[in-house]
Design a protein around this motif. Structure first.
Motif, PDB file in Angstrom:
ATOM      1  N   MET A  63       0.829  -1.196   0.000  1.00 22.86           N
ATOM      2  CA  MET A  63       0.000   0.000   0.000  1.00 22.86           C
ATOM      3  C   MET A  63       0.860   1.242   0.000  1.00 22.86           C
ATOM      4  N   THR A  85      -6.613   6.980  -2.097  1.00 20.07           N
ATOM      5  CA  THR A  85      -7.030   6.533  -0.768  1.00 20.07           C
ATOM      6  C   THR A  85      -7.810   5.222  -0.839  1.00 20.07           C
ATOM      7  N   ASN A  86      -9.072   5.294  -1.222  1.00 26.62           N
ATOM      8  CA  ASN A  86      -9.944   4.119  -1.119  1.00 26.62           C
ATOM      9  C   ASN A  86      -9.563   2.979  -2.049  1.00 26.62           C
ATOM     10  N   ASP A 143      -6.794   1.075  -0.723  1.00 22.97           N
ATOM     11  CA  ASP A 143      -7.232   0.270   0.420  1.00 22.97           C
ATOM     12  C   ASP A 143      -7.908  -1.020  -0.025  1.00 22.97           C
TER      13      ASP A 143
END
Lengths: 551, 656
Positions: free
Chosen positions: B100, B132-133, B136
């Motif tokens: 990540m 970001t998402n 993730d």
């Protein structure tokens, strides 16, 4: 509960196997086992349908109560709190309370019932091994409670870091031109990396805790199973229990796994839920400071006469007065204009009349009655305001104009729009008056918003009209048109207007000049020019500006 | 860019291959994790078998010693299981986190090299979601997905083998309920997913309504709308509640149904297995072990179907992430990284595999691709027949030719939309002109290293952008750490006359900027912007004069700061104040993207052309309004008395 009878039959089936049994009898056992599950399942269905559903209904009620309560709180309350904080109460805290009342309560009931009965049955089989076998189970609850709490907190820390990370990206992208122009890409990447490394490290810390969680849990429940197996086996060897009882015992022990696991979770839910509930109650306990009096006076007919008597006002939490001994009277049907530079108290005057902020008793009067003696709704019905913030809602254009008079007909709405000089633009919107405003519709320009708010105020037909600097984004021609319309079709409305433009105020019946919260001059335009004071100087400065520019 | 709502996507071999590339640096850890997972599955499978051993060979044969040994073995297995489980989650989660970090940095680094035009076309929110998402979601795949899936598959196979080994017939009986499980799961999953989507939409609507009401509370109260809005809220709240009740119903049905199916399996095993015990001598231990294996069989199956969802989401996310990574970088930045090739604390390379551009070694500024390397900038700027269209079609500027000599101050004047800001954007090389060229110190922009070029130009935008962090950090923006001494920052702030208000802040130069500086007045922000440009001390200054009205005192501070800033620098100023225009060596009048007039204020007035008309127009409208621009709030009423003359001359000739 019925499920707990299952091992009993399993026990008998196993024992019968060794005593000799017919196929028919075995089939009977199988059917009984299935039926027990069926009945148990039905009960579980109803338990969910009732307990969880009830928690949803309670959430619904609590949320309504919260919302209705928020609507009664004064503006000053919302200035002290951020919207985000209040939103979080209404969403996260409510969710935590609901989790406590729903799943929390359900699993609590389930745990208690299953634990009591299963342990009861186990005790009946063999008190001694029950004691030993059950020993590791509280450890399971403890594990869940211990790790659950830590994981929850660790997770919150990660969320906070994630927000910081997102904010950084957002800032970098929003400022992309500055980043490029100043060639700070390198340091931006370094900052972003630092936030990311911290994010990773926080995750690592959580992983260390959560990584142990499931293995430890498996270990403890496995330990219980092992103890049951070992101790139970020895009891069978010793001939104290039958093989069937032994099997039943192991099944009961397995049945306890989930409830003890749930118990730890339930404790977490209750901890979070009660903390959240306390925060919600705290919010519900905030007294609405501005309310109708217990016995509102019955005011006479609405004429629109305004009077301020020696008004001195301090905003809540401040020591410097925003208004100092301000007295004036605006006869019904006349127009008063407030001028002065930013922060001189113009808007404060307008906010005291409809009790957005509360004046001292016996200082502000409408139609001869102290505004604090009015029924709050009656008071506000007599006053139409177009405020500085020109707020519109995610409704159609028509619904926004009719926001204060939802029953107004299309003709009245169009008339109000026309008076606010907005009608022609509305007709050019994709769906005219039915066009949605806001995120799911069109975005209005500053000037359009201001005029929509004026239209909204004009539609009300209240005897008093307050216009707080709501023409600043409107060009001068349109402004002139709106003001002329107000004079011609005003129907004798009392108008109190705040403006920065001389052109807006020069025709008012009285001009009130405020400075540092004090009323320093009053009179008509010509009178104030003749007075040669502050207003005259302001006008002169404007002329001077024009002359120099013209030179 | 693709839309965000189609969050599911079928398996794509090409995407998967590229994703796997990110695992390469961690292949040792991944291989280790796979081994651990396999071992863990074996240990997990041992439990029921040991139970059978205990029952059949220990208890039924009245062999206490054997029972004892089995118990000890069982305990050892439990202990090993804890260790392996912990190891697995640690290794994979750490690898996931590291990937990540790599991916986020690769994305962020790539974003720093994209042309400004990219951000004109793509909303910030969407680009943010990538960093970001979406990243993730990929983490889910790496940590919870792949390796555990290997474990799940292995467990399923292991269970089947163990059951076949125990009793194949019984296995067939137990598996007869499998289709039932599949049907129940499929039916409910489809419904639950739809129901969850419904809940999300309704919750969003409910929160939007709540938010709007909190923001507009004053209006609502003044309009006596409390009752009606409470009704509106109840309606949306009820919608949300009912959507949830629907989901509760599905769950209430689903969980007991699954248990019932399980009960069917158990009943069948008891019935069929019992008969076998009677007639074919299958042992009780086998029966018990079998029951336990059945339970262990269904869990990984359910997990696997969950992981398929993860995979689908990861596919959709990775497609969007890679699409962003594949967006071409800005002109002049091809094949070079803007940053020092720093590597993470764990020594993992932070350069995306197969993303060739970032792999290139970092060249010192000015040495790449024949970029010009020059001594101190003299600051000669030449616009030579420059033409540009943002959309490639409608020219915003055309044939713009003029030269700014070193040390000269040129004011750019023209109505809104005449192309003034575009010229500045082109000079900073935010965009590439389609026609002609711009030269700085005789070197065409395309031969400049973009970073070096920008370091030589100080920029004061119309509205200053403040970053979160300290005041000092904002003033010293873009300085090398060695250069950003407190002394230099304080001197810059003093010269810009910003020191006075900075020192009054709690914390002074270390005060934190909140909400992008919304707590500062417009005037204070301008002063900070001047200080920032002064600290940079660039030879060329580009200034877009602010139009916002400020109080008198700040206004005079700004005037003085401005003079300090423009002293002895080559400057190009988009001027709004008459005083600024008067101070310029030359005025360039831009109209419809073309240079129409050049000269001093007096010369241009004498010309009686566009400039004279612009000037006249701004004089006629008292507020200085022009060209459809919203009126500047007539400054006079905002000010207290004693306005200095310079300020009254505040001719906002055009404001955009």
């Amino acid at each position: 509960m019925f499920a707990l009878a299952q091992p009993q039959y399993l026990s008998r089936a196993v024992d019968d196997l060794y005593k000799g049994v017919t196929a028919a009898k075995l089939g009977q056992y199988a059917v009984i086992l299935f039926l027990i599950s069926l009945v148990g399942g039905t009960f579980k269905y109803f338990m969910r349908q009732t307990i969880i559903a009830i928690s949803r209904h309670m959430e619904y009620d609590l949320r309504n109560e919260l919302f209705e309560h928020l609507l009664t709180l004064p503006v000053s309350y919302f200035q002290r709190r951020t919207t985000g904080d209040l939103m979080s109460r209404a969403t996260n805290d409510l969710a935590a309370v609901r989790m406590m009342l729903g799943p929390g309560f359900m699993y609590l009931v389930n745990t208690v019932v299953v634990a009591v009965l299963a342990i009861g049955f186990m005790l009946a089989i063999s008190p001694r091994i029950t004691l030993y076998a059950v020993l590791p189970l509280p450890l399971v609850s403890l594990t869940v409670w211990f790790f659950g709490d830590r994981i929850h907190r660790g997770f919150e820390g990660i969320q906070a870091q994630f927000s910081a990370l997102s904010a950084r990206v957002q800032e970098n992208l929003a400022g992309v031109r500055v980043v490029r122009a100043f060639a700070i890409e390198e340091s931006e990447i370094e900052l972003f990396r630092a936030l990311n490394v911290e994010y990773r490290d926080r995750n690592h810390r959580l992983i260390r805790a959560s990584g142990l969680f499931h293995p430890v849990l498996t270990f403890f429940s496995g330990l219980a199973a092992l103890l049951g197996l070992y101790l139970g086996g020895r009891e069978v060897l010793a001939g104290r229990i039958t093989l069937g009882q032994f099997v039943a015992f192991i099944v009961y022990l397995a049945m306890l796994n989930w409830p003890v696991y749930a118990l730890g979770w339930v404790i977490n839910l209750f901890q979070r839920g009660t903390a959240s509930y306390a925060r919600i109650v705290q919010l519900l306990d905030v007294a609405p400071e501005i309310t109708s009096p217990a016995h509102p006076v019955t005011p006479g007919p609405a004429r629109g006469e305004i009077e301020f008597r020696h008004v001195t006002f301090r905003y809540p939490g401040t020591t410097e007065p925003a208004l100092r001994d301000v007295s004036f009277r605006v006869p019904a049907g006349s127009t008063a204009a407030l001028v002065g530079h930013t922060g001189c108290g113009k808007s404060t005057v307008l906010s005291l009349l409809p009790r957005v902020f509360d004046p001292e008793p016996g200082t502000v009067f409408l139609d001869g009655v102290d505004v604090r003696e009015f029924d709050l709704h009656e008071l506000r019905r007599r006053i139409a305001s177009a405020t500085q913030d020109h707020v519109l809602f995610s409704e159609t254009v028509a619904a926004n104009i009719a926001y204060g008079a939802p029953d107004a007909g299309a003709a009245a709405i169009e008339q109000a729009a026309a008076r606010a000089r907005l009608d022609e633009e509305i007709l050019r919107f994709p769906k005219g008056y039915e066009t949605m405003v806001g995120e799911r519709g069109i975005t209005l320009s500053g000037g359009q918003r201001q005029r929509a708010c004026i239209a909204r105020a004009l539609l009300l037909g209240s005897p008093v009209l307050l216009l707080d600097d709501c023409l600043s984004s409107v060009d001068t021609d349109t402004e002139e048109g709106i003001l002329r319309g107000l004079r011609e079709h005003g129907h004798g409305r009392t108008t109190l207007l705040v403006s920065h433009r001389v052109s807006t105020v020069r025709d008012a019946d009285v001009i009130l000049v405020l400075e540092d919260g004090a009323l320093v001059e009053r009179g008509r335009h010509d009178e104030l020019i003749a007075l040669g004071g502050r207003y005259a100087r302001l006008v002169r400065e404007q002329q001077l500006e024009e002359e120099i520019e013209a030179s | 860019m693709s839309h965000d709502d189609d969050s599911f996507r079928g398996y794509d071999h090409r995407l998967m291959g590229r994703l796997m590339g990110y695992l390469t640096p961690y292949r040792a850890q991944v291989a280790f994790a796979v081994l651990v997972v396999l071992a863990d599955s074996v240990v997990g499978l041992a439990g029921p078998y040991l139970t059978k051993e205990a029952i059949d060979n220990g208890i039924r044969h009245h062999d206490g010693v054997h029972l004892h040994y089995v118990a000890i073995l069982y305990l050892a297995m439990l202990g090993i299981g804890v260790g392996l489980g912990y190891l697995h989650s640690q290794v994979m989660q750490r690898v996931g986190q590291s990937i990540m970090l790599d991916l986020r940095l690769a994305l962020f680094r790539h974003l720093q090299r994209l042309p400004v035009s990219f951000f004109d076309k793509n909303p910030i929110g969407r680009v943010m979601t990538r960093v970001t998402n979406d990243v993730d979601t990929l983490n889910e795949l790496f940590t919870a997905g792949m390796v555990s899936a290997v474990g799940d598959v292995f467990t399923v196979i292991g269970v089947v083998i163990a059951m076949v080994h125990l009793n194949a017939e019984l296995l067939a009986v137990a598996f007869s309920v499998l289709p039932l499980i599949v049907i129940v799961t499929l039916v409910f999953r489809a419904r639950v997913r739809r129901s969850f989507r419904d809940i999300r939409t309704r919750l969003a609507r409910l929160n939007a309504y709540l938010n709007e009401n909190l923001t507009g509370i004053n209006t609502i109260q003044l309009l006596n709308r409390e009752e009606r809005n409470a009704e509106g809220f109840r309606e949306r709240n009820a919608g949300h509640r009912d959507a949830n009740l629907q989901a509760v119903f599905y769950h209430a049905l689903f969980f007991p149904s699954m248990e019932l199916v399980g009960a069917v399996a158990v009943s069948l095993i008891v019935w069929y297995g019992g008969r076998q015990v009677m007639w074919t001598g299958i042992t009780l231990g086998t029966l018990v072990a079998f029951l336990q294996y059945t339970q262990r069989f269904f869990r990984p199956i359910a997990d696997l179907s969950e992981k398929y969802n993860t995979l689908q989401q990861a596919m959709a996310s990775s497609e969007r992430v890679f699409e962003l990574l594949d967006t071409p970088v800005a002109a002049g930045l091809e094949g070079r990284a803007p940053v020092i090739a720093a590597s993470g604390a764990n020594g993992a390379p932070h350069i995306a595999p197969r993303a060739a551009p970032t792999d290139a070694p970092v060249a010192p500024p000015g040495e790449t691709q024949g970029a010009a390397r020059l001594p101190a900038s003299k600051g000669r700027i030449e616009f030579d027949g420059v033409g540009f269209a943002y959309d490639g079609e409608h020219r915003v500027v055309e044939g713009v030719t003029f030269t700014i000599e070193p040390g000269e101050r040129v004011a750019l004047v023209g109505p809104t939309g005449s192309g003034k800001s575009t010229l500045i954007n082109l000079l900073l090389r935010f965009y590439e002109p389609q026609q002609g060229e711009i030269r700085v110190d005789g070197v065409p922009l395309r031969d400049w290293d973009p970073y070096e070029l920008r370091r030589r130009i100080g920029v004061v935008p119309q509205d200053v952008f403040l970053f979160s962090g300290s005041i000092a950090g904002n003033v010293g923006l873009g300085l090398e750490p060695g250069d950003a001494s407190r002394e230099r920052i304080v001197r810059a702030a003093r010269d810009a006359h910003a020191d006075e208000f900075i020192e009054r802040l709690p914390g002074g130069y270390d005060a934190q900027v909140r909400e992008r500086g919304a707590t500062f007045s417009a005037g204070q922000r301008q002063l900070l912007s001047f200080a920032r440009a002064l600290a940079r001390d660039a030879g060329i200054l580009v200034l877009d004069e602010a139009t916002s009205a400020v109080d008198t005192r700040t206004e005079s501070l700004i005037q003085r700061g401005l003079n300090e800033l423009l002293r002895s620098r080559t400057s190009l100023v988009i001027a709004h104040r008459l005083s600024t225009i008067l101070d310029a060596d030359r005025v360039v009048v831009l109209h419809h993207g073309r240079v129409r007039e050049t000269g001093t204020h007096a010369e241009l007035l004498a010309l009686r052309g566009i400039y004279a008309r612009l000037y006249e127009l701004s004089c006629l409208s008292g507020s200085g309004r022009m060209t459809g621009r919203k009126p500047v709030r007539s400054a006079m009423l905002e000010r207290d008395g004693g306005v200095p003359e310079t300020q009254v001359v505040d001719t906002r000739m055009h404001m955009d």
